[in-house]
Design an enzyme around this catalytic site. Structure first.
Site, PDB file in Angstrom:
ATOM      1  N   GLU A 290       0.824  -1.201   0.000  1.00 51.95           N
ATOM      2  CA  GLU A 290       0.000   0.000   0.000  1.00 51.95           C
ATOM      3  C   GLU A 290       0.863   1.258   0.000  1.00 51.95           C
ATOM      4  O   GLU A 290       2.047   1.206   0.319  1.00 51.95           O
ATOM      5  CB  GLU A 290      -0.928   0.019   1.220  1.00 51.95           C
ATOM      6  CG  GLU A 290      -0.330  -0.522   2.528  1.00 51.95           C
ATOM      7  CD  GLU A 290       0.902   0.199   3.024  1.00 51.95           C
ATOM      8  OE1 GLU A 290       0.931   1.454   2.958  1.00 51.95           O
ATOM      9  OE2 GLU A 290       1.842  -0.468   3.475  1.00 51.95           O
TER      10      GLU A 290
ATOM     11  N   GLU B 200       4.557  -0.560   1.824  1.00 53.24           N
ATOM     12  CA  GLU B 200       4.664  -0.652   0.370  1.00 53.24           C
ATOM     13  C   GLU B 200       4.526  -2.074  -0.161  1.00 53.24           C
ATOM     14  O   GLU B 200       4.457  -2.300  -1.356  1.00 53.24           O
ATOM     15  CB  GLU B 200       6.007  -0.101  -0.156  1.00 53.24           C
ATOM     16  CG  GLU B 200       6.304   1.339   0.176  1.00 53.24           C
ATOM     17  CD  GLU B 200       7.645   1.798  -0.388  1.00 53.24           C
ATOM     18  OE1 GLU B 200       8.310   1.010  -1.110  1.00 53.24           O
ATOM     19  OE2 GLU B 200       8.038   2.936  -0.126  1.00 53.24           O
TER      20      GLU B 200
END
Length: 363
Positions: free
Chosen positions: A174, A317
């Protein structure tokens, strides 16, 4: 029937017969029972997912859900909100943390704009924007129920497409400034935990900012009163579009019988949402690493799943996923290439004794 409803209906448990056969195969490899630890459990679980003892990963990707969070206007993050846009555009260059690790492991990135505040226009970024950032959850619901469902369905659609393209191992990541706040609020609501038990410092908060963050999250939960028996209600009131999108990825992976990897806290909360919607999704999940975030202890206790690594990582991430990919592939290579007891000259009767020892000692 909506895509979400259809997907939940289609999800089935993994193949327990294949899992048990894989365990027996692994137990008969030329080694003491259980001596390769988590590599053995990973290999057996993977067999349950695919229905085959011998497996190989051909294509792998980390899906990165990018979205902004309206609660940032309350000062819950030390980073400015425009970092979400800047980082979203950086991902295709493969120079971010997850990018270099994905490239190192011959993995791709699947980058999705599910709710970035600014307009995103890039050929390597999927445009699936549900809304341009959520509303400020400390003043009211972050989004409508319909928007939360749509974001979940974005994740399902993305994984459906990846399955059609031949991807057979998925990671979740994300990008969204403020999403340690939304993920903490979602977890606190779903597990009926006090904010003080789960809230973390996030990225570089001062003590004063940390106290403000806790106050904001408590206010968000008090104002919205999310129903912990209704995952969608929790997501739409105190969640984020990135979390909802990743929740859809976990559901989509289970529907397509694909293994899917949890990164850290935020994707872990998305996994928790998927698990609450359909417990069988857990059969398809692997946890990459134990994040430095405070709340992960509660998360993995609820999911009853153990992370592969503890590397003091807290980047997000999806950066833990490529590392887990390597471990998963090592496990599969071990299952398919290691010699059996018979192949090294140990008689079948002796190998059965070793398996009996395992069963008696519950190894």
């Amino acid at each position: 029937m909506t895509l979400l409803q259809e997907t939940i209906k289609e999800i089935r448990p993994s193949d327990k017969k294949a899992l048990e056969e894989a365990k027996l195969h692994i137990d008969n490899l030329a080694k003491p029972i259980g001596s390769l630890g988590k590599l053995e459990t990973i290999g057996a679980k993977f067999a349950g997912i695919t229905g085959k003892i011998i497996n190989k990963v051909n294509k792998k990707t980390v899906v990165i859900m990018c979205a902004d969070n309206g609660v940032c206007e309350e000062g819950v993050s030390a980073a400015p909100q425009n970092i979400t846009t800047l980082m979203t555009y950086c991902f295709p260059k493969m120079t971010t943390g997850v990018g270099v690790l994905a490239e190192f492991t011959n993995s791709t990135l699947t980058i999705v704009d599910v709710g970035v505040k600014d307009e995103i226009n890039h050929p390597k970024i999927l445009s699936k924007n549900v809304m341009h950032g959520t509303n400020n959850m400390s003043k009211g619901p972050a989004m409508t129920r319909e928007q939360a469902i749509k974001a979940i369905e974005v994740g399902i659609e993305v994984v459906d497409d990846l399955a059609k393209q031949g991807y057979d191992l998925i990671g979740t990541g994300e990008m969204g400034i403020g999403n340690t706040s939304t993920s903490t609020a979602v977890m606190a609501a779903l597990l009926s935990l006090n904010i003080d038990e789960v809230v973390g410092m996030g990225a570089g908060l001062t003590p004063e900012q940390f106290e403000n963050k806790k106050s904001v999250l408590k206010r968000a939960l008090d104002i919205n009163k999310p129903d912990n028996e209704d995952v969608i209600d929790v997501l739409c009131k105190v969640g984020g579009l990135d979390i909802a999108g990743m929740c859809g990825c976990f559901l989509g992976a289970a529907k397509n019988r694909l293994p899917i990897v949890i990164d850290g806290l935020i994707s872990g909360v998305a996994a928790l949402c998927a698990y609450k919607l359909k417990p069988e999704t857990l059969d398809y999940m692997f946890a990459s690493h134990k994040s430095e975030e405070k709340a992960v202890e509660h998360l993995f206790r609820e999911l009853k799943i153990n992370p592969m690594l503890d590397l003091n990582m807290r980047l997000g991430e999806g950066s833990g996923c490529p590392l887990a990919f390597n471990i998963i592939e090592a496990s599969l290579y071990m299952v398919s290439h290691m010699a059996s007891f018979n192949q090294v000259g140990i008689q079948e009767e002796e190998s059965k004794k070793l398996v009996d020892i395992r069963d008696k000692n519950n190894i």
